[in-house]
Scaffold this active site. Sequence first.
Site, PDB file in Angstrom:
ATOM      1  CG  HIS A  93      67.143  13.222  39.770  1.00 49.74           C
ATOM      2  ND1 HIS A  93      67.067  13.590  38.446  1.00 49.74           N
ATOM      3  CD2 HIS A  93      67.586  11.950  39.777  1.00 49.74           C
ATOM      4  CE1 HIS A  93      67.436  12.567  37.689  1.00 49.74           C
ATOM      5  NE2 HIS A  93      67.748  11.565  38.479  1.00 49.74           N
ATOM      6  CG  ASP A  98      70.722   6.097  44.236  1.00 41.84           C
ATOM      7  OD1 ASP A  98      69.650   6.720  44.188  1.00 41.84           O
ATOM      8  OD2 ASP A  98      70.794   4.860  44.332  1.00 41.84           O
TER       9      ASP A  98
END
Length: 491
Positions: free
Chosen positions: A107, A79
């Site tokens: 993503h 992340d």
Amino acid sequence: MNLSSLRLESNPRWSYHAAHFPAHHGLNPSFRRNFVSCSSIKPSASSSLSVAESFTRDSASRIESLSQVSGVLGSQWGDEGKGKLVDILAEHFDIVARCQGGANAGHTIYNSEGKKFALHLVPSGILNEDTLCVIGNGVVVHLPGLFKEIDGLEANGVSCTGRILVSDRAHLLFDFHQEVDGLREAELAKSFIGTTRRGIGPCYSSKVIRNGIRVCDLRHMDTFPQKLDALLSDVASRFESFKYGPEMLKEEVERYKRFAERLEPFITDTVHFMNESIAKKKKILVEGGQATMLDIDFGTYPFVTSSSPSAGGICTGLGIAPRVVGDLIGVVKAYTSRVGSGPFPTEILGQGGDLLRFAGQEFGTTTGRPRRCGWLDVVALKYVCQINGFSSLNLTKLDVLSEFSEIQIGVSYKQIDGTPVESFPGDLCLLEQLKVDYEVLPGWKSDISSIRKYADLPKAAQQYVERIEELVGVPIHYIGIGPGRDALIYK
């Protein structure tokens, strides 16, 4: 409560205090006095190192100087914002490739109009119309999820026809792998790993024990039912609550006949394609999923993923030689976050962690789960830099720290008795009992989201960036100061 008025306290199990710091950290004398215990002592602006001059080039030359085969890898627990950099760099590369992981890698990227796309399997380079996207042999592919992503992209005007290549060697991730993921978590009870329940671990397990089914098997529907039956029977023998019978097999076979027909135009011998592309001097960008701190070998095992999201995974997941891999960019948040269970030395508990979480909108792209948040951990970052040999770093979400009057960096570990810990430990018992020594730097208390030149950043923000460079020994070439595609500073 105002962020600027709150001093965030890290997990009370780890202490702040002035102490001796081992020489291997390479700290100069002007910074030693700033290792403090709940102190407001701040380093002077004059102590900031002028690293910027060594790396001042315009964005075009910075990107164009990257090697023929380059990679973007996560440097924490995932992340970090890898997708945005990949999307930007993709304009300068012919091919963007995924080498490992599956739909557990979320993503988030934005197009030039600011529209948000959340991708899980399709490489982030898909928004650049001249880029080919490769899903390599090391990826586990959930076909319903892949088709859903493709349909979503097409519906928003992003053409995928002839632009996505799926390795014939990649393993198929079935819906029942996801069911097994949940069953395994239930078995583990309180010691659960915190999986995304996307079936990644069970699919890689099938691969390793050699009863998995690959993409190329879809071309042989005469033998596909027997292979699927063997796989489902194995699952049923392992879990009593998993109900399997002839009707389920029949339905799955018919379903995958349809999937096989749709997938056929995408199926490619990507190992051959990648090596041919290298021989033809095509520029290739590898997009890593997850991050090194989740690596099956180098992460905080067993609280890890089931693949190798570090540099070594590029070669095994794409079938290319180590000698062709050049520049590797590590993506790291200006602070740290983690989803699920596992050690997190610099975690901020309570209200302080909540404030950082909401300031950074730290909720998982794949699961929506709130992420645990804490200060930047330089010990872990140095460890990751050593493993991957990064040529540069992309520091993301620097703007999230803009409201804090002071910012802390975890710079070293020690045992409870004060004995220094010289490296990032693999022993979880040791890792969970560590004390962290912090360095306190001044905050900049101003909005930096519209700044596009490094020299225009507040001095305190520059000092923070340069201090990280000094501590880890790797230059920061890219600085994210917002979610937008253009919210990037080239240093």
